[in-house]
Write a protein that holds these residues in place. Structure first.
Motif, PDB file in Angstrom:
ATOM      1  N   VAL A   1      42.891  42.559  44.109  1.00  0.00           N
ATOM      2  CA  VAL A   1      42.664  41.295  43.300  1.00  0.00           C
ATOM      3  C   VAL A   1      41.422  41.435  42.604  1.00  0.00           C
ATOM      4  CG1 VAL A   1      42.376  38.899  43.661  1.00  0.00           C
ATOM      5  CG2 VAL A   1      43.855  39.998  44.941  1.00  0.00           C
ATOM      6  N   HIS A   2      41.130  40.989  41.297  1.00  0.00           N
ATOM      7  CA  HIS A   2      39.977  40.711  40.692  1.00  0.00           C
ATOM      8  C   HIS A   2      39.470  39.215  40.788  1.00  0.00           C
ATOM      9  CE1 HIS A   2      39.910  44.957  39.127  1.00  0.00           C
ATOM     10  NE2 HIS A   2      41.226  44.883  39.109  1.00  0.00           N
ATOM     11  N   LEU A   3      38.491  38.818  41.457  1.00  0.00           N
ATOM     12  CA  LEU A   3      37.988  37.591  41.509  1.00  0.00           C
ATOM     13  C   LEU A   3      37.057  37.157  40.624  1.00  0.00           C
ATOM     14  CD1 LEU A   3      38.041  36.902  45.438  1.00  0.00           C
ATOM     15  CD2 LEU A   3      39.926  36.125  43.717  1.00  0.00           C
ATOM     16  N   ARG A   4      36.735  38.105  40.024  1.00  0.00           N
ATOM     17  CA  ARG A   4      35.566  37.813  38.843  1.00  0.00           C
ATOM     18  C   ARG A   4      34.240  37.322  39.398  1.00  0.00           C
ATOM     19  NH1 ARG A   4      38.099  41.401  35.910  1.00  0.00           N
ATOM     20  NH2 ARG A   4      39.991  40.680  34.586  1.00  0.00           N
TER      21      ARG A   4
ATOM     22  N   CYS B   1      39.205  42.152  47.149  1.00  0.00           N
ATOM     23  CA  CYS B   1      38.595  41.865  46.020  1.00  0.00           C
ATOM     24  C   CYS B   1      37.987  43.241  45.465  1.00  0.00           C
ATOM     25  CB  CYS B   1      37.723  40.720  46.030  1.00  0.00           C
ATOM     26  SG  CYS B   1      36.188  40.811  46.834  1.00  0.00           S
ATOM     27  N   MET B   2      38.199  43.507  44.023  1.00  0.00           N
ATOM     28  CA  MET B   2      37.720  44.608  43.793  1.00  0.00           C
ATOM     29  C   MET B   2      36.276  44.420  43.291  1.00  0.00           C
ATOM     30  SD  MET B   2      40.419  47.047  43.478  1.00  0.00           S
ATOM     31  CE  MET B   2      40.636  46.765  45.286  1.00  0.00           C
ATOM     32  N   PRO B   3      35.721  45.618  43.040  1.00  0.00           N
ATOM     33  CA  PRO B   3      34.107  45.781  42.881  1.00  0.00           C
ATOM     34  C   PRO B   3      33.565  45.489  41.416  1.00  0.00           C
ATOM     35  CG  PRO B   3      34.889  47.804  43.025  1.00  0.00           C
ATOM     36  CD  PRO B   3      36.106  47.018  43.097  1.00  0.00           C
ATOM     37  N   ASN B   4      34.424  45.339  40.334  1.00  0.00           N
ATOM     38  CA  ASN B   4      33.893  45.178  38.928  1.00  0.00           C
ATOM     39  C   ASN B   4      33.468  43.895  38.695  1.00  0.00           C
ATOM     40  OD1 ASN B   4      36.540  44.441  39.057  1.00  0.00           O
ATOM     41  ND2 ASN B   4      36.835  45.229  36.815  1.00  0.00           N
TER      42      ASN B   4
ATOM     43  N   ILE C   1      29.823  45.200  42.983  1.00  0.00           N
ATOM     44  CA  ILE C   1      29.571  44.879  44.416  1.00  0.00           C
ATOM     45  C   ILE C   1      29.210  46.616  44.818  1.00  0.00           C
ATOM     46  CG2 ILE C   1      30.949  44.487  46.580  1.00  0.00           C
ATOM     47  CD1 ILE C   1      32.760  42.953  45.043  1.00  0.00           C
ATOM     48  N   ASP C   2      27.954  46.856  44.550  1.00  0.00           N
ATOM     49  CA  ASP C   2      27.567  48.309  45.199  1.00  0.00           C
ATOM     50  C   ASP C   2      26.435  47.983  46.099  1.00  0.00           C
ATOM     51  OD1 ASP C   2      25.310  47.219  43.644  1.00  0.00           O
ATOM     52  OD2 ASP C   2      25.820  48.911  42.047  1.00  0.00           O
TER      53      ASP C   2
ATOM     54  N   ASP D   1      36.317  52.362  42.550  1.00  0.00           N
ATOM     55  CA  ASP D   1      35.557  51.982  41.050  1.00  0.00           C
ATOM     56  C   ASP D   1      36.569  51.372  40.396  1.00  0.00           C
ATOM     57  OD1 ASP D   1      33.239  52.860  41.842  1.00  0.00           O
ATOM     58  OD2 ASP D   1      32.984  54.374  40.362  1.00  0.00           O
ATOM     59  N   ASP D   2      37.543  50.616  40.692  1.00  0.00           N
ATOM     60  CA  ASP D   2      38.749  50.106  39.878  1.00  0.00           C
ATOM     61  C   ASP D   2      38.239  49.754  38.544  1.00  0.00           C
ATOM     62  OD1 ASP D   2      41.756  49.845  39.835  1.00  0.00           O
ATOM     63  OD2 ASP D   2      41.006  47.718  39.681  1.00  0.00           O
ATOM     64  N   GLY D   3      39.321  49.844  37.616  1.00  0.00           N
ATOM     65  CA  GLY D   3      39.041  49.633  36.305  1.00  0.00           C
ATOM     66  C   GLY D   3      38.535  50.830  35.627  1.00  0.00           C
ATOM     67  N   ARG D   4      38.218  51.632  36.460  1.00  0.00           N
ATOM     68  CA  ARG D   4      37.736  52.977  35.937  1.00  0.00           C
ATOM     69  C   ARG D   4      38.111  54.167  36.981  1.00  0.00           C
ATOM     70  NH1 ARG D   4      34.516  53.915  31.705  1.00  0.00           N
ATOM     71  NH2 ARG D   4      33.679  55.813  32.371  1.00  0.00           N
TER      72      ARG D   4
END
Length: 422
Positions: free
Chosen positions: A60-63, A90-93, A98-99, A149-152
């Motif tokens: 999930v991307h919560l933005r 939730c994804m880190p992009n 989220i690093d 690194d989802d999205g990439r």
């Protein structure tokens, strides 16, 4: 005393292989053994409804932080609850990525009283730039349970392998966006008949397949687990199938749009149907369903990716992504249960029990003592997806206007009703 009884409901609990009509009892936020009803107890009439473990959406991307005009943690979890999702990863992009512990702390604080439980995936590389590894121990200590690194894709295989080796020791799950960026080369939709017809640069299926092959090889060489995100191609399904037969520790997900839709809908030139990986062919769609049926694909996740109407206005320039948490169960019931050979136990396993196990979280069960996270569903209710009635900020659903069969009518989180259909 916080007690709830759902009477005369069809209970679906894959962990116990339970499928029966009975009363479901909740005491202090957990599934309980039967108790004598009193006037103080909350009672729900479950006649004609199905109770399954609350869904676990591990993609999930919560933005939030940084792109709250698209979605935020509160609106995202409202959308989750409306779809029966009681736990999500939730994804880190985000922006910032989220690093680090600070961003994780922000998300945890904002998610405290939300309608779905929010778990966090930290990034594998700083800023998702693929160059400098993050401090995985620090991310875990701060509260992240996943890594991606989802999205990439993580371009450097050594960095990826290092994360895959360290994750099991930390109790974390690595989830991989599998894509060869050189082959994808800025494509917009699936490379095939529709890209030719529309005159738009396509993304070859090989871009996903080559990325999938790399991650499988890393898992095999290092004897460590990997979870493959959003599988969309027939060849990737077959590679994962063969890897499992070979003993590789690989799990995989697909998304509802990949077993429901094909590239043909792109003829509308509507960017709500553009996501990455892109919608593929009918042959791929059927292979996805076959992969779900034989256990090659372990679970269904949404890759919920909100974008504003302005974002999605231009078909070719729009960013990839579609929302999905409010429609995921309905799509699975419509395509796999009502029009396929999947049982309700199969659906609950794919959407709740197995993703909970992959993430190693306390969810996905209705056995006595389990957290009382429950989706109450009318599996025969027919409805049309109305984008204007969805509960998140963004409305970019690929299922708009579609007739679905099966709808969440109540969602219960730790014994409390957090969503009720109007």
């Amino acid at each position: 005393m916080n007690r709830l009884i759902i009477e005369n409901v069809r209970i679906i609990s894959p962990e116990e292989q339970r499928d029966e009509v009975a009363n479901l009892y909740v005491n202090n936020g957990r599934i309980a053994d039967p108790f004598r009803k009193t006037e103080q107890d909350t009672v729900i009439d479950g006649t004609g409804l199905v109770a399954m473990p609350g869904l676990v959406d591990l993609h999930v991307h919560l933005r939030d932080p940084g792109q709250e005009e698209k979605e935020d943690i509160i609106t995202g979890t409202n959308a989750a609850a409306a779809g029966g999702v009681t736990s999500l990863l939730c994804m880190p992009n985000t922006n910032p990525t989220i690093d680090n512990a600070g961003v994780i702390s922000y998300i945890k604080e904002k998610a405290k009283n939300c309608k779905s439980r929010v778990y966090i995936a930290g990034s594998i590389t700083m800023g998702l730039e693929g160059k400098e590894p993050t401090d995985l121990k620090a991310l875990r200590k701060a509260g992240a349970i996943g890594l991606s690194d989802d999205g990439r894709p993580v371009l450097d295989p050594e960095i990826m392998a290092s994360a895959m080796k360290k994750a099991p020791e930390l109790g974390m799950t690595v989830v991989a966006h599998c894509e060869d960026l050189e082959l994808a080369d800025g494509g917009k939709i699936n490379e095939g008949k529709m890209s030719k017809k529309l005159g738009i640069k396509g993304i070859p299926a090989e871009a996903e397949d080559k990325g999938t092959k790399r991650e499988i090889n890393l898992a095999k060489e290092n004897n460590v687990p990997i979870h493959v995100c959003h599988v969309s191609t027939k060849t990737s399904v077959q590679m994962i199938r063969e890897a499992k037969e070979d003993g590789v520790k690989v799990t995989a997900e697909t998304a509802p749009h990949y077993f429901t839709l094909t590239e043909d809908v792109l003829e509308k030139r509507d960017a709500d149907y553009r996501m990455n990986p892109p919608l593929r062919t009918e042959e791929d769609r059927l292979a996805i369903i076959e992969g779900l049926a034989d256990g090659t694909l372990d679970c269904i996740a949404t890759d919920h990716a909100p974008h504003t109407e302005e974002d999605k206005k231009d078909f070719e320039k729009a960013p990839n992504g579609s929302i999905g948490m409010e429609t995921s169960l309905a799509a699975a019931l419509t395509v796999l249960y009502h029009n396929g050979d999947f049982s309700l136990l199969d659906i609950a396993k794919l959407m709740s029990t197995t993703p909970a196990k992959i993430l190693k979280i306390n969810a996905g069960s209705l056995k006595t003592g389990a957290l009382a996270d429950i989706a109450l569903v009318d599996v025969d209710k027919e409805w049309i997806v109305d984008r204007d009635k969805l509960h998140g900020k963004s409305k970019n659903t690929p299922f708009k206007g579609m007739k679905m069969k099966g709808k969440v009518v109540k969602t219960i989180l730790e014994g409390k009703v957090v969503f009720e259909e109007d």
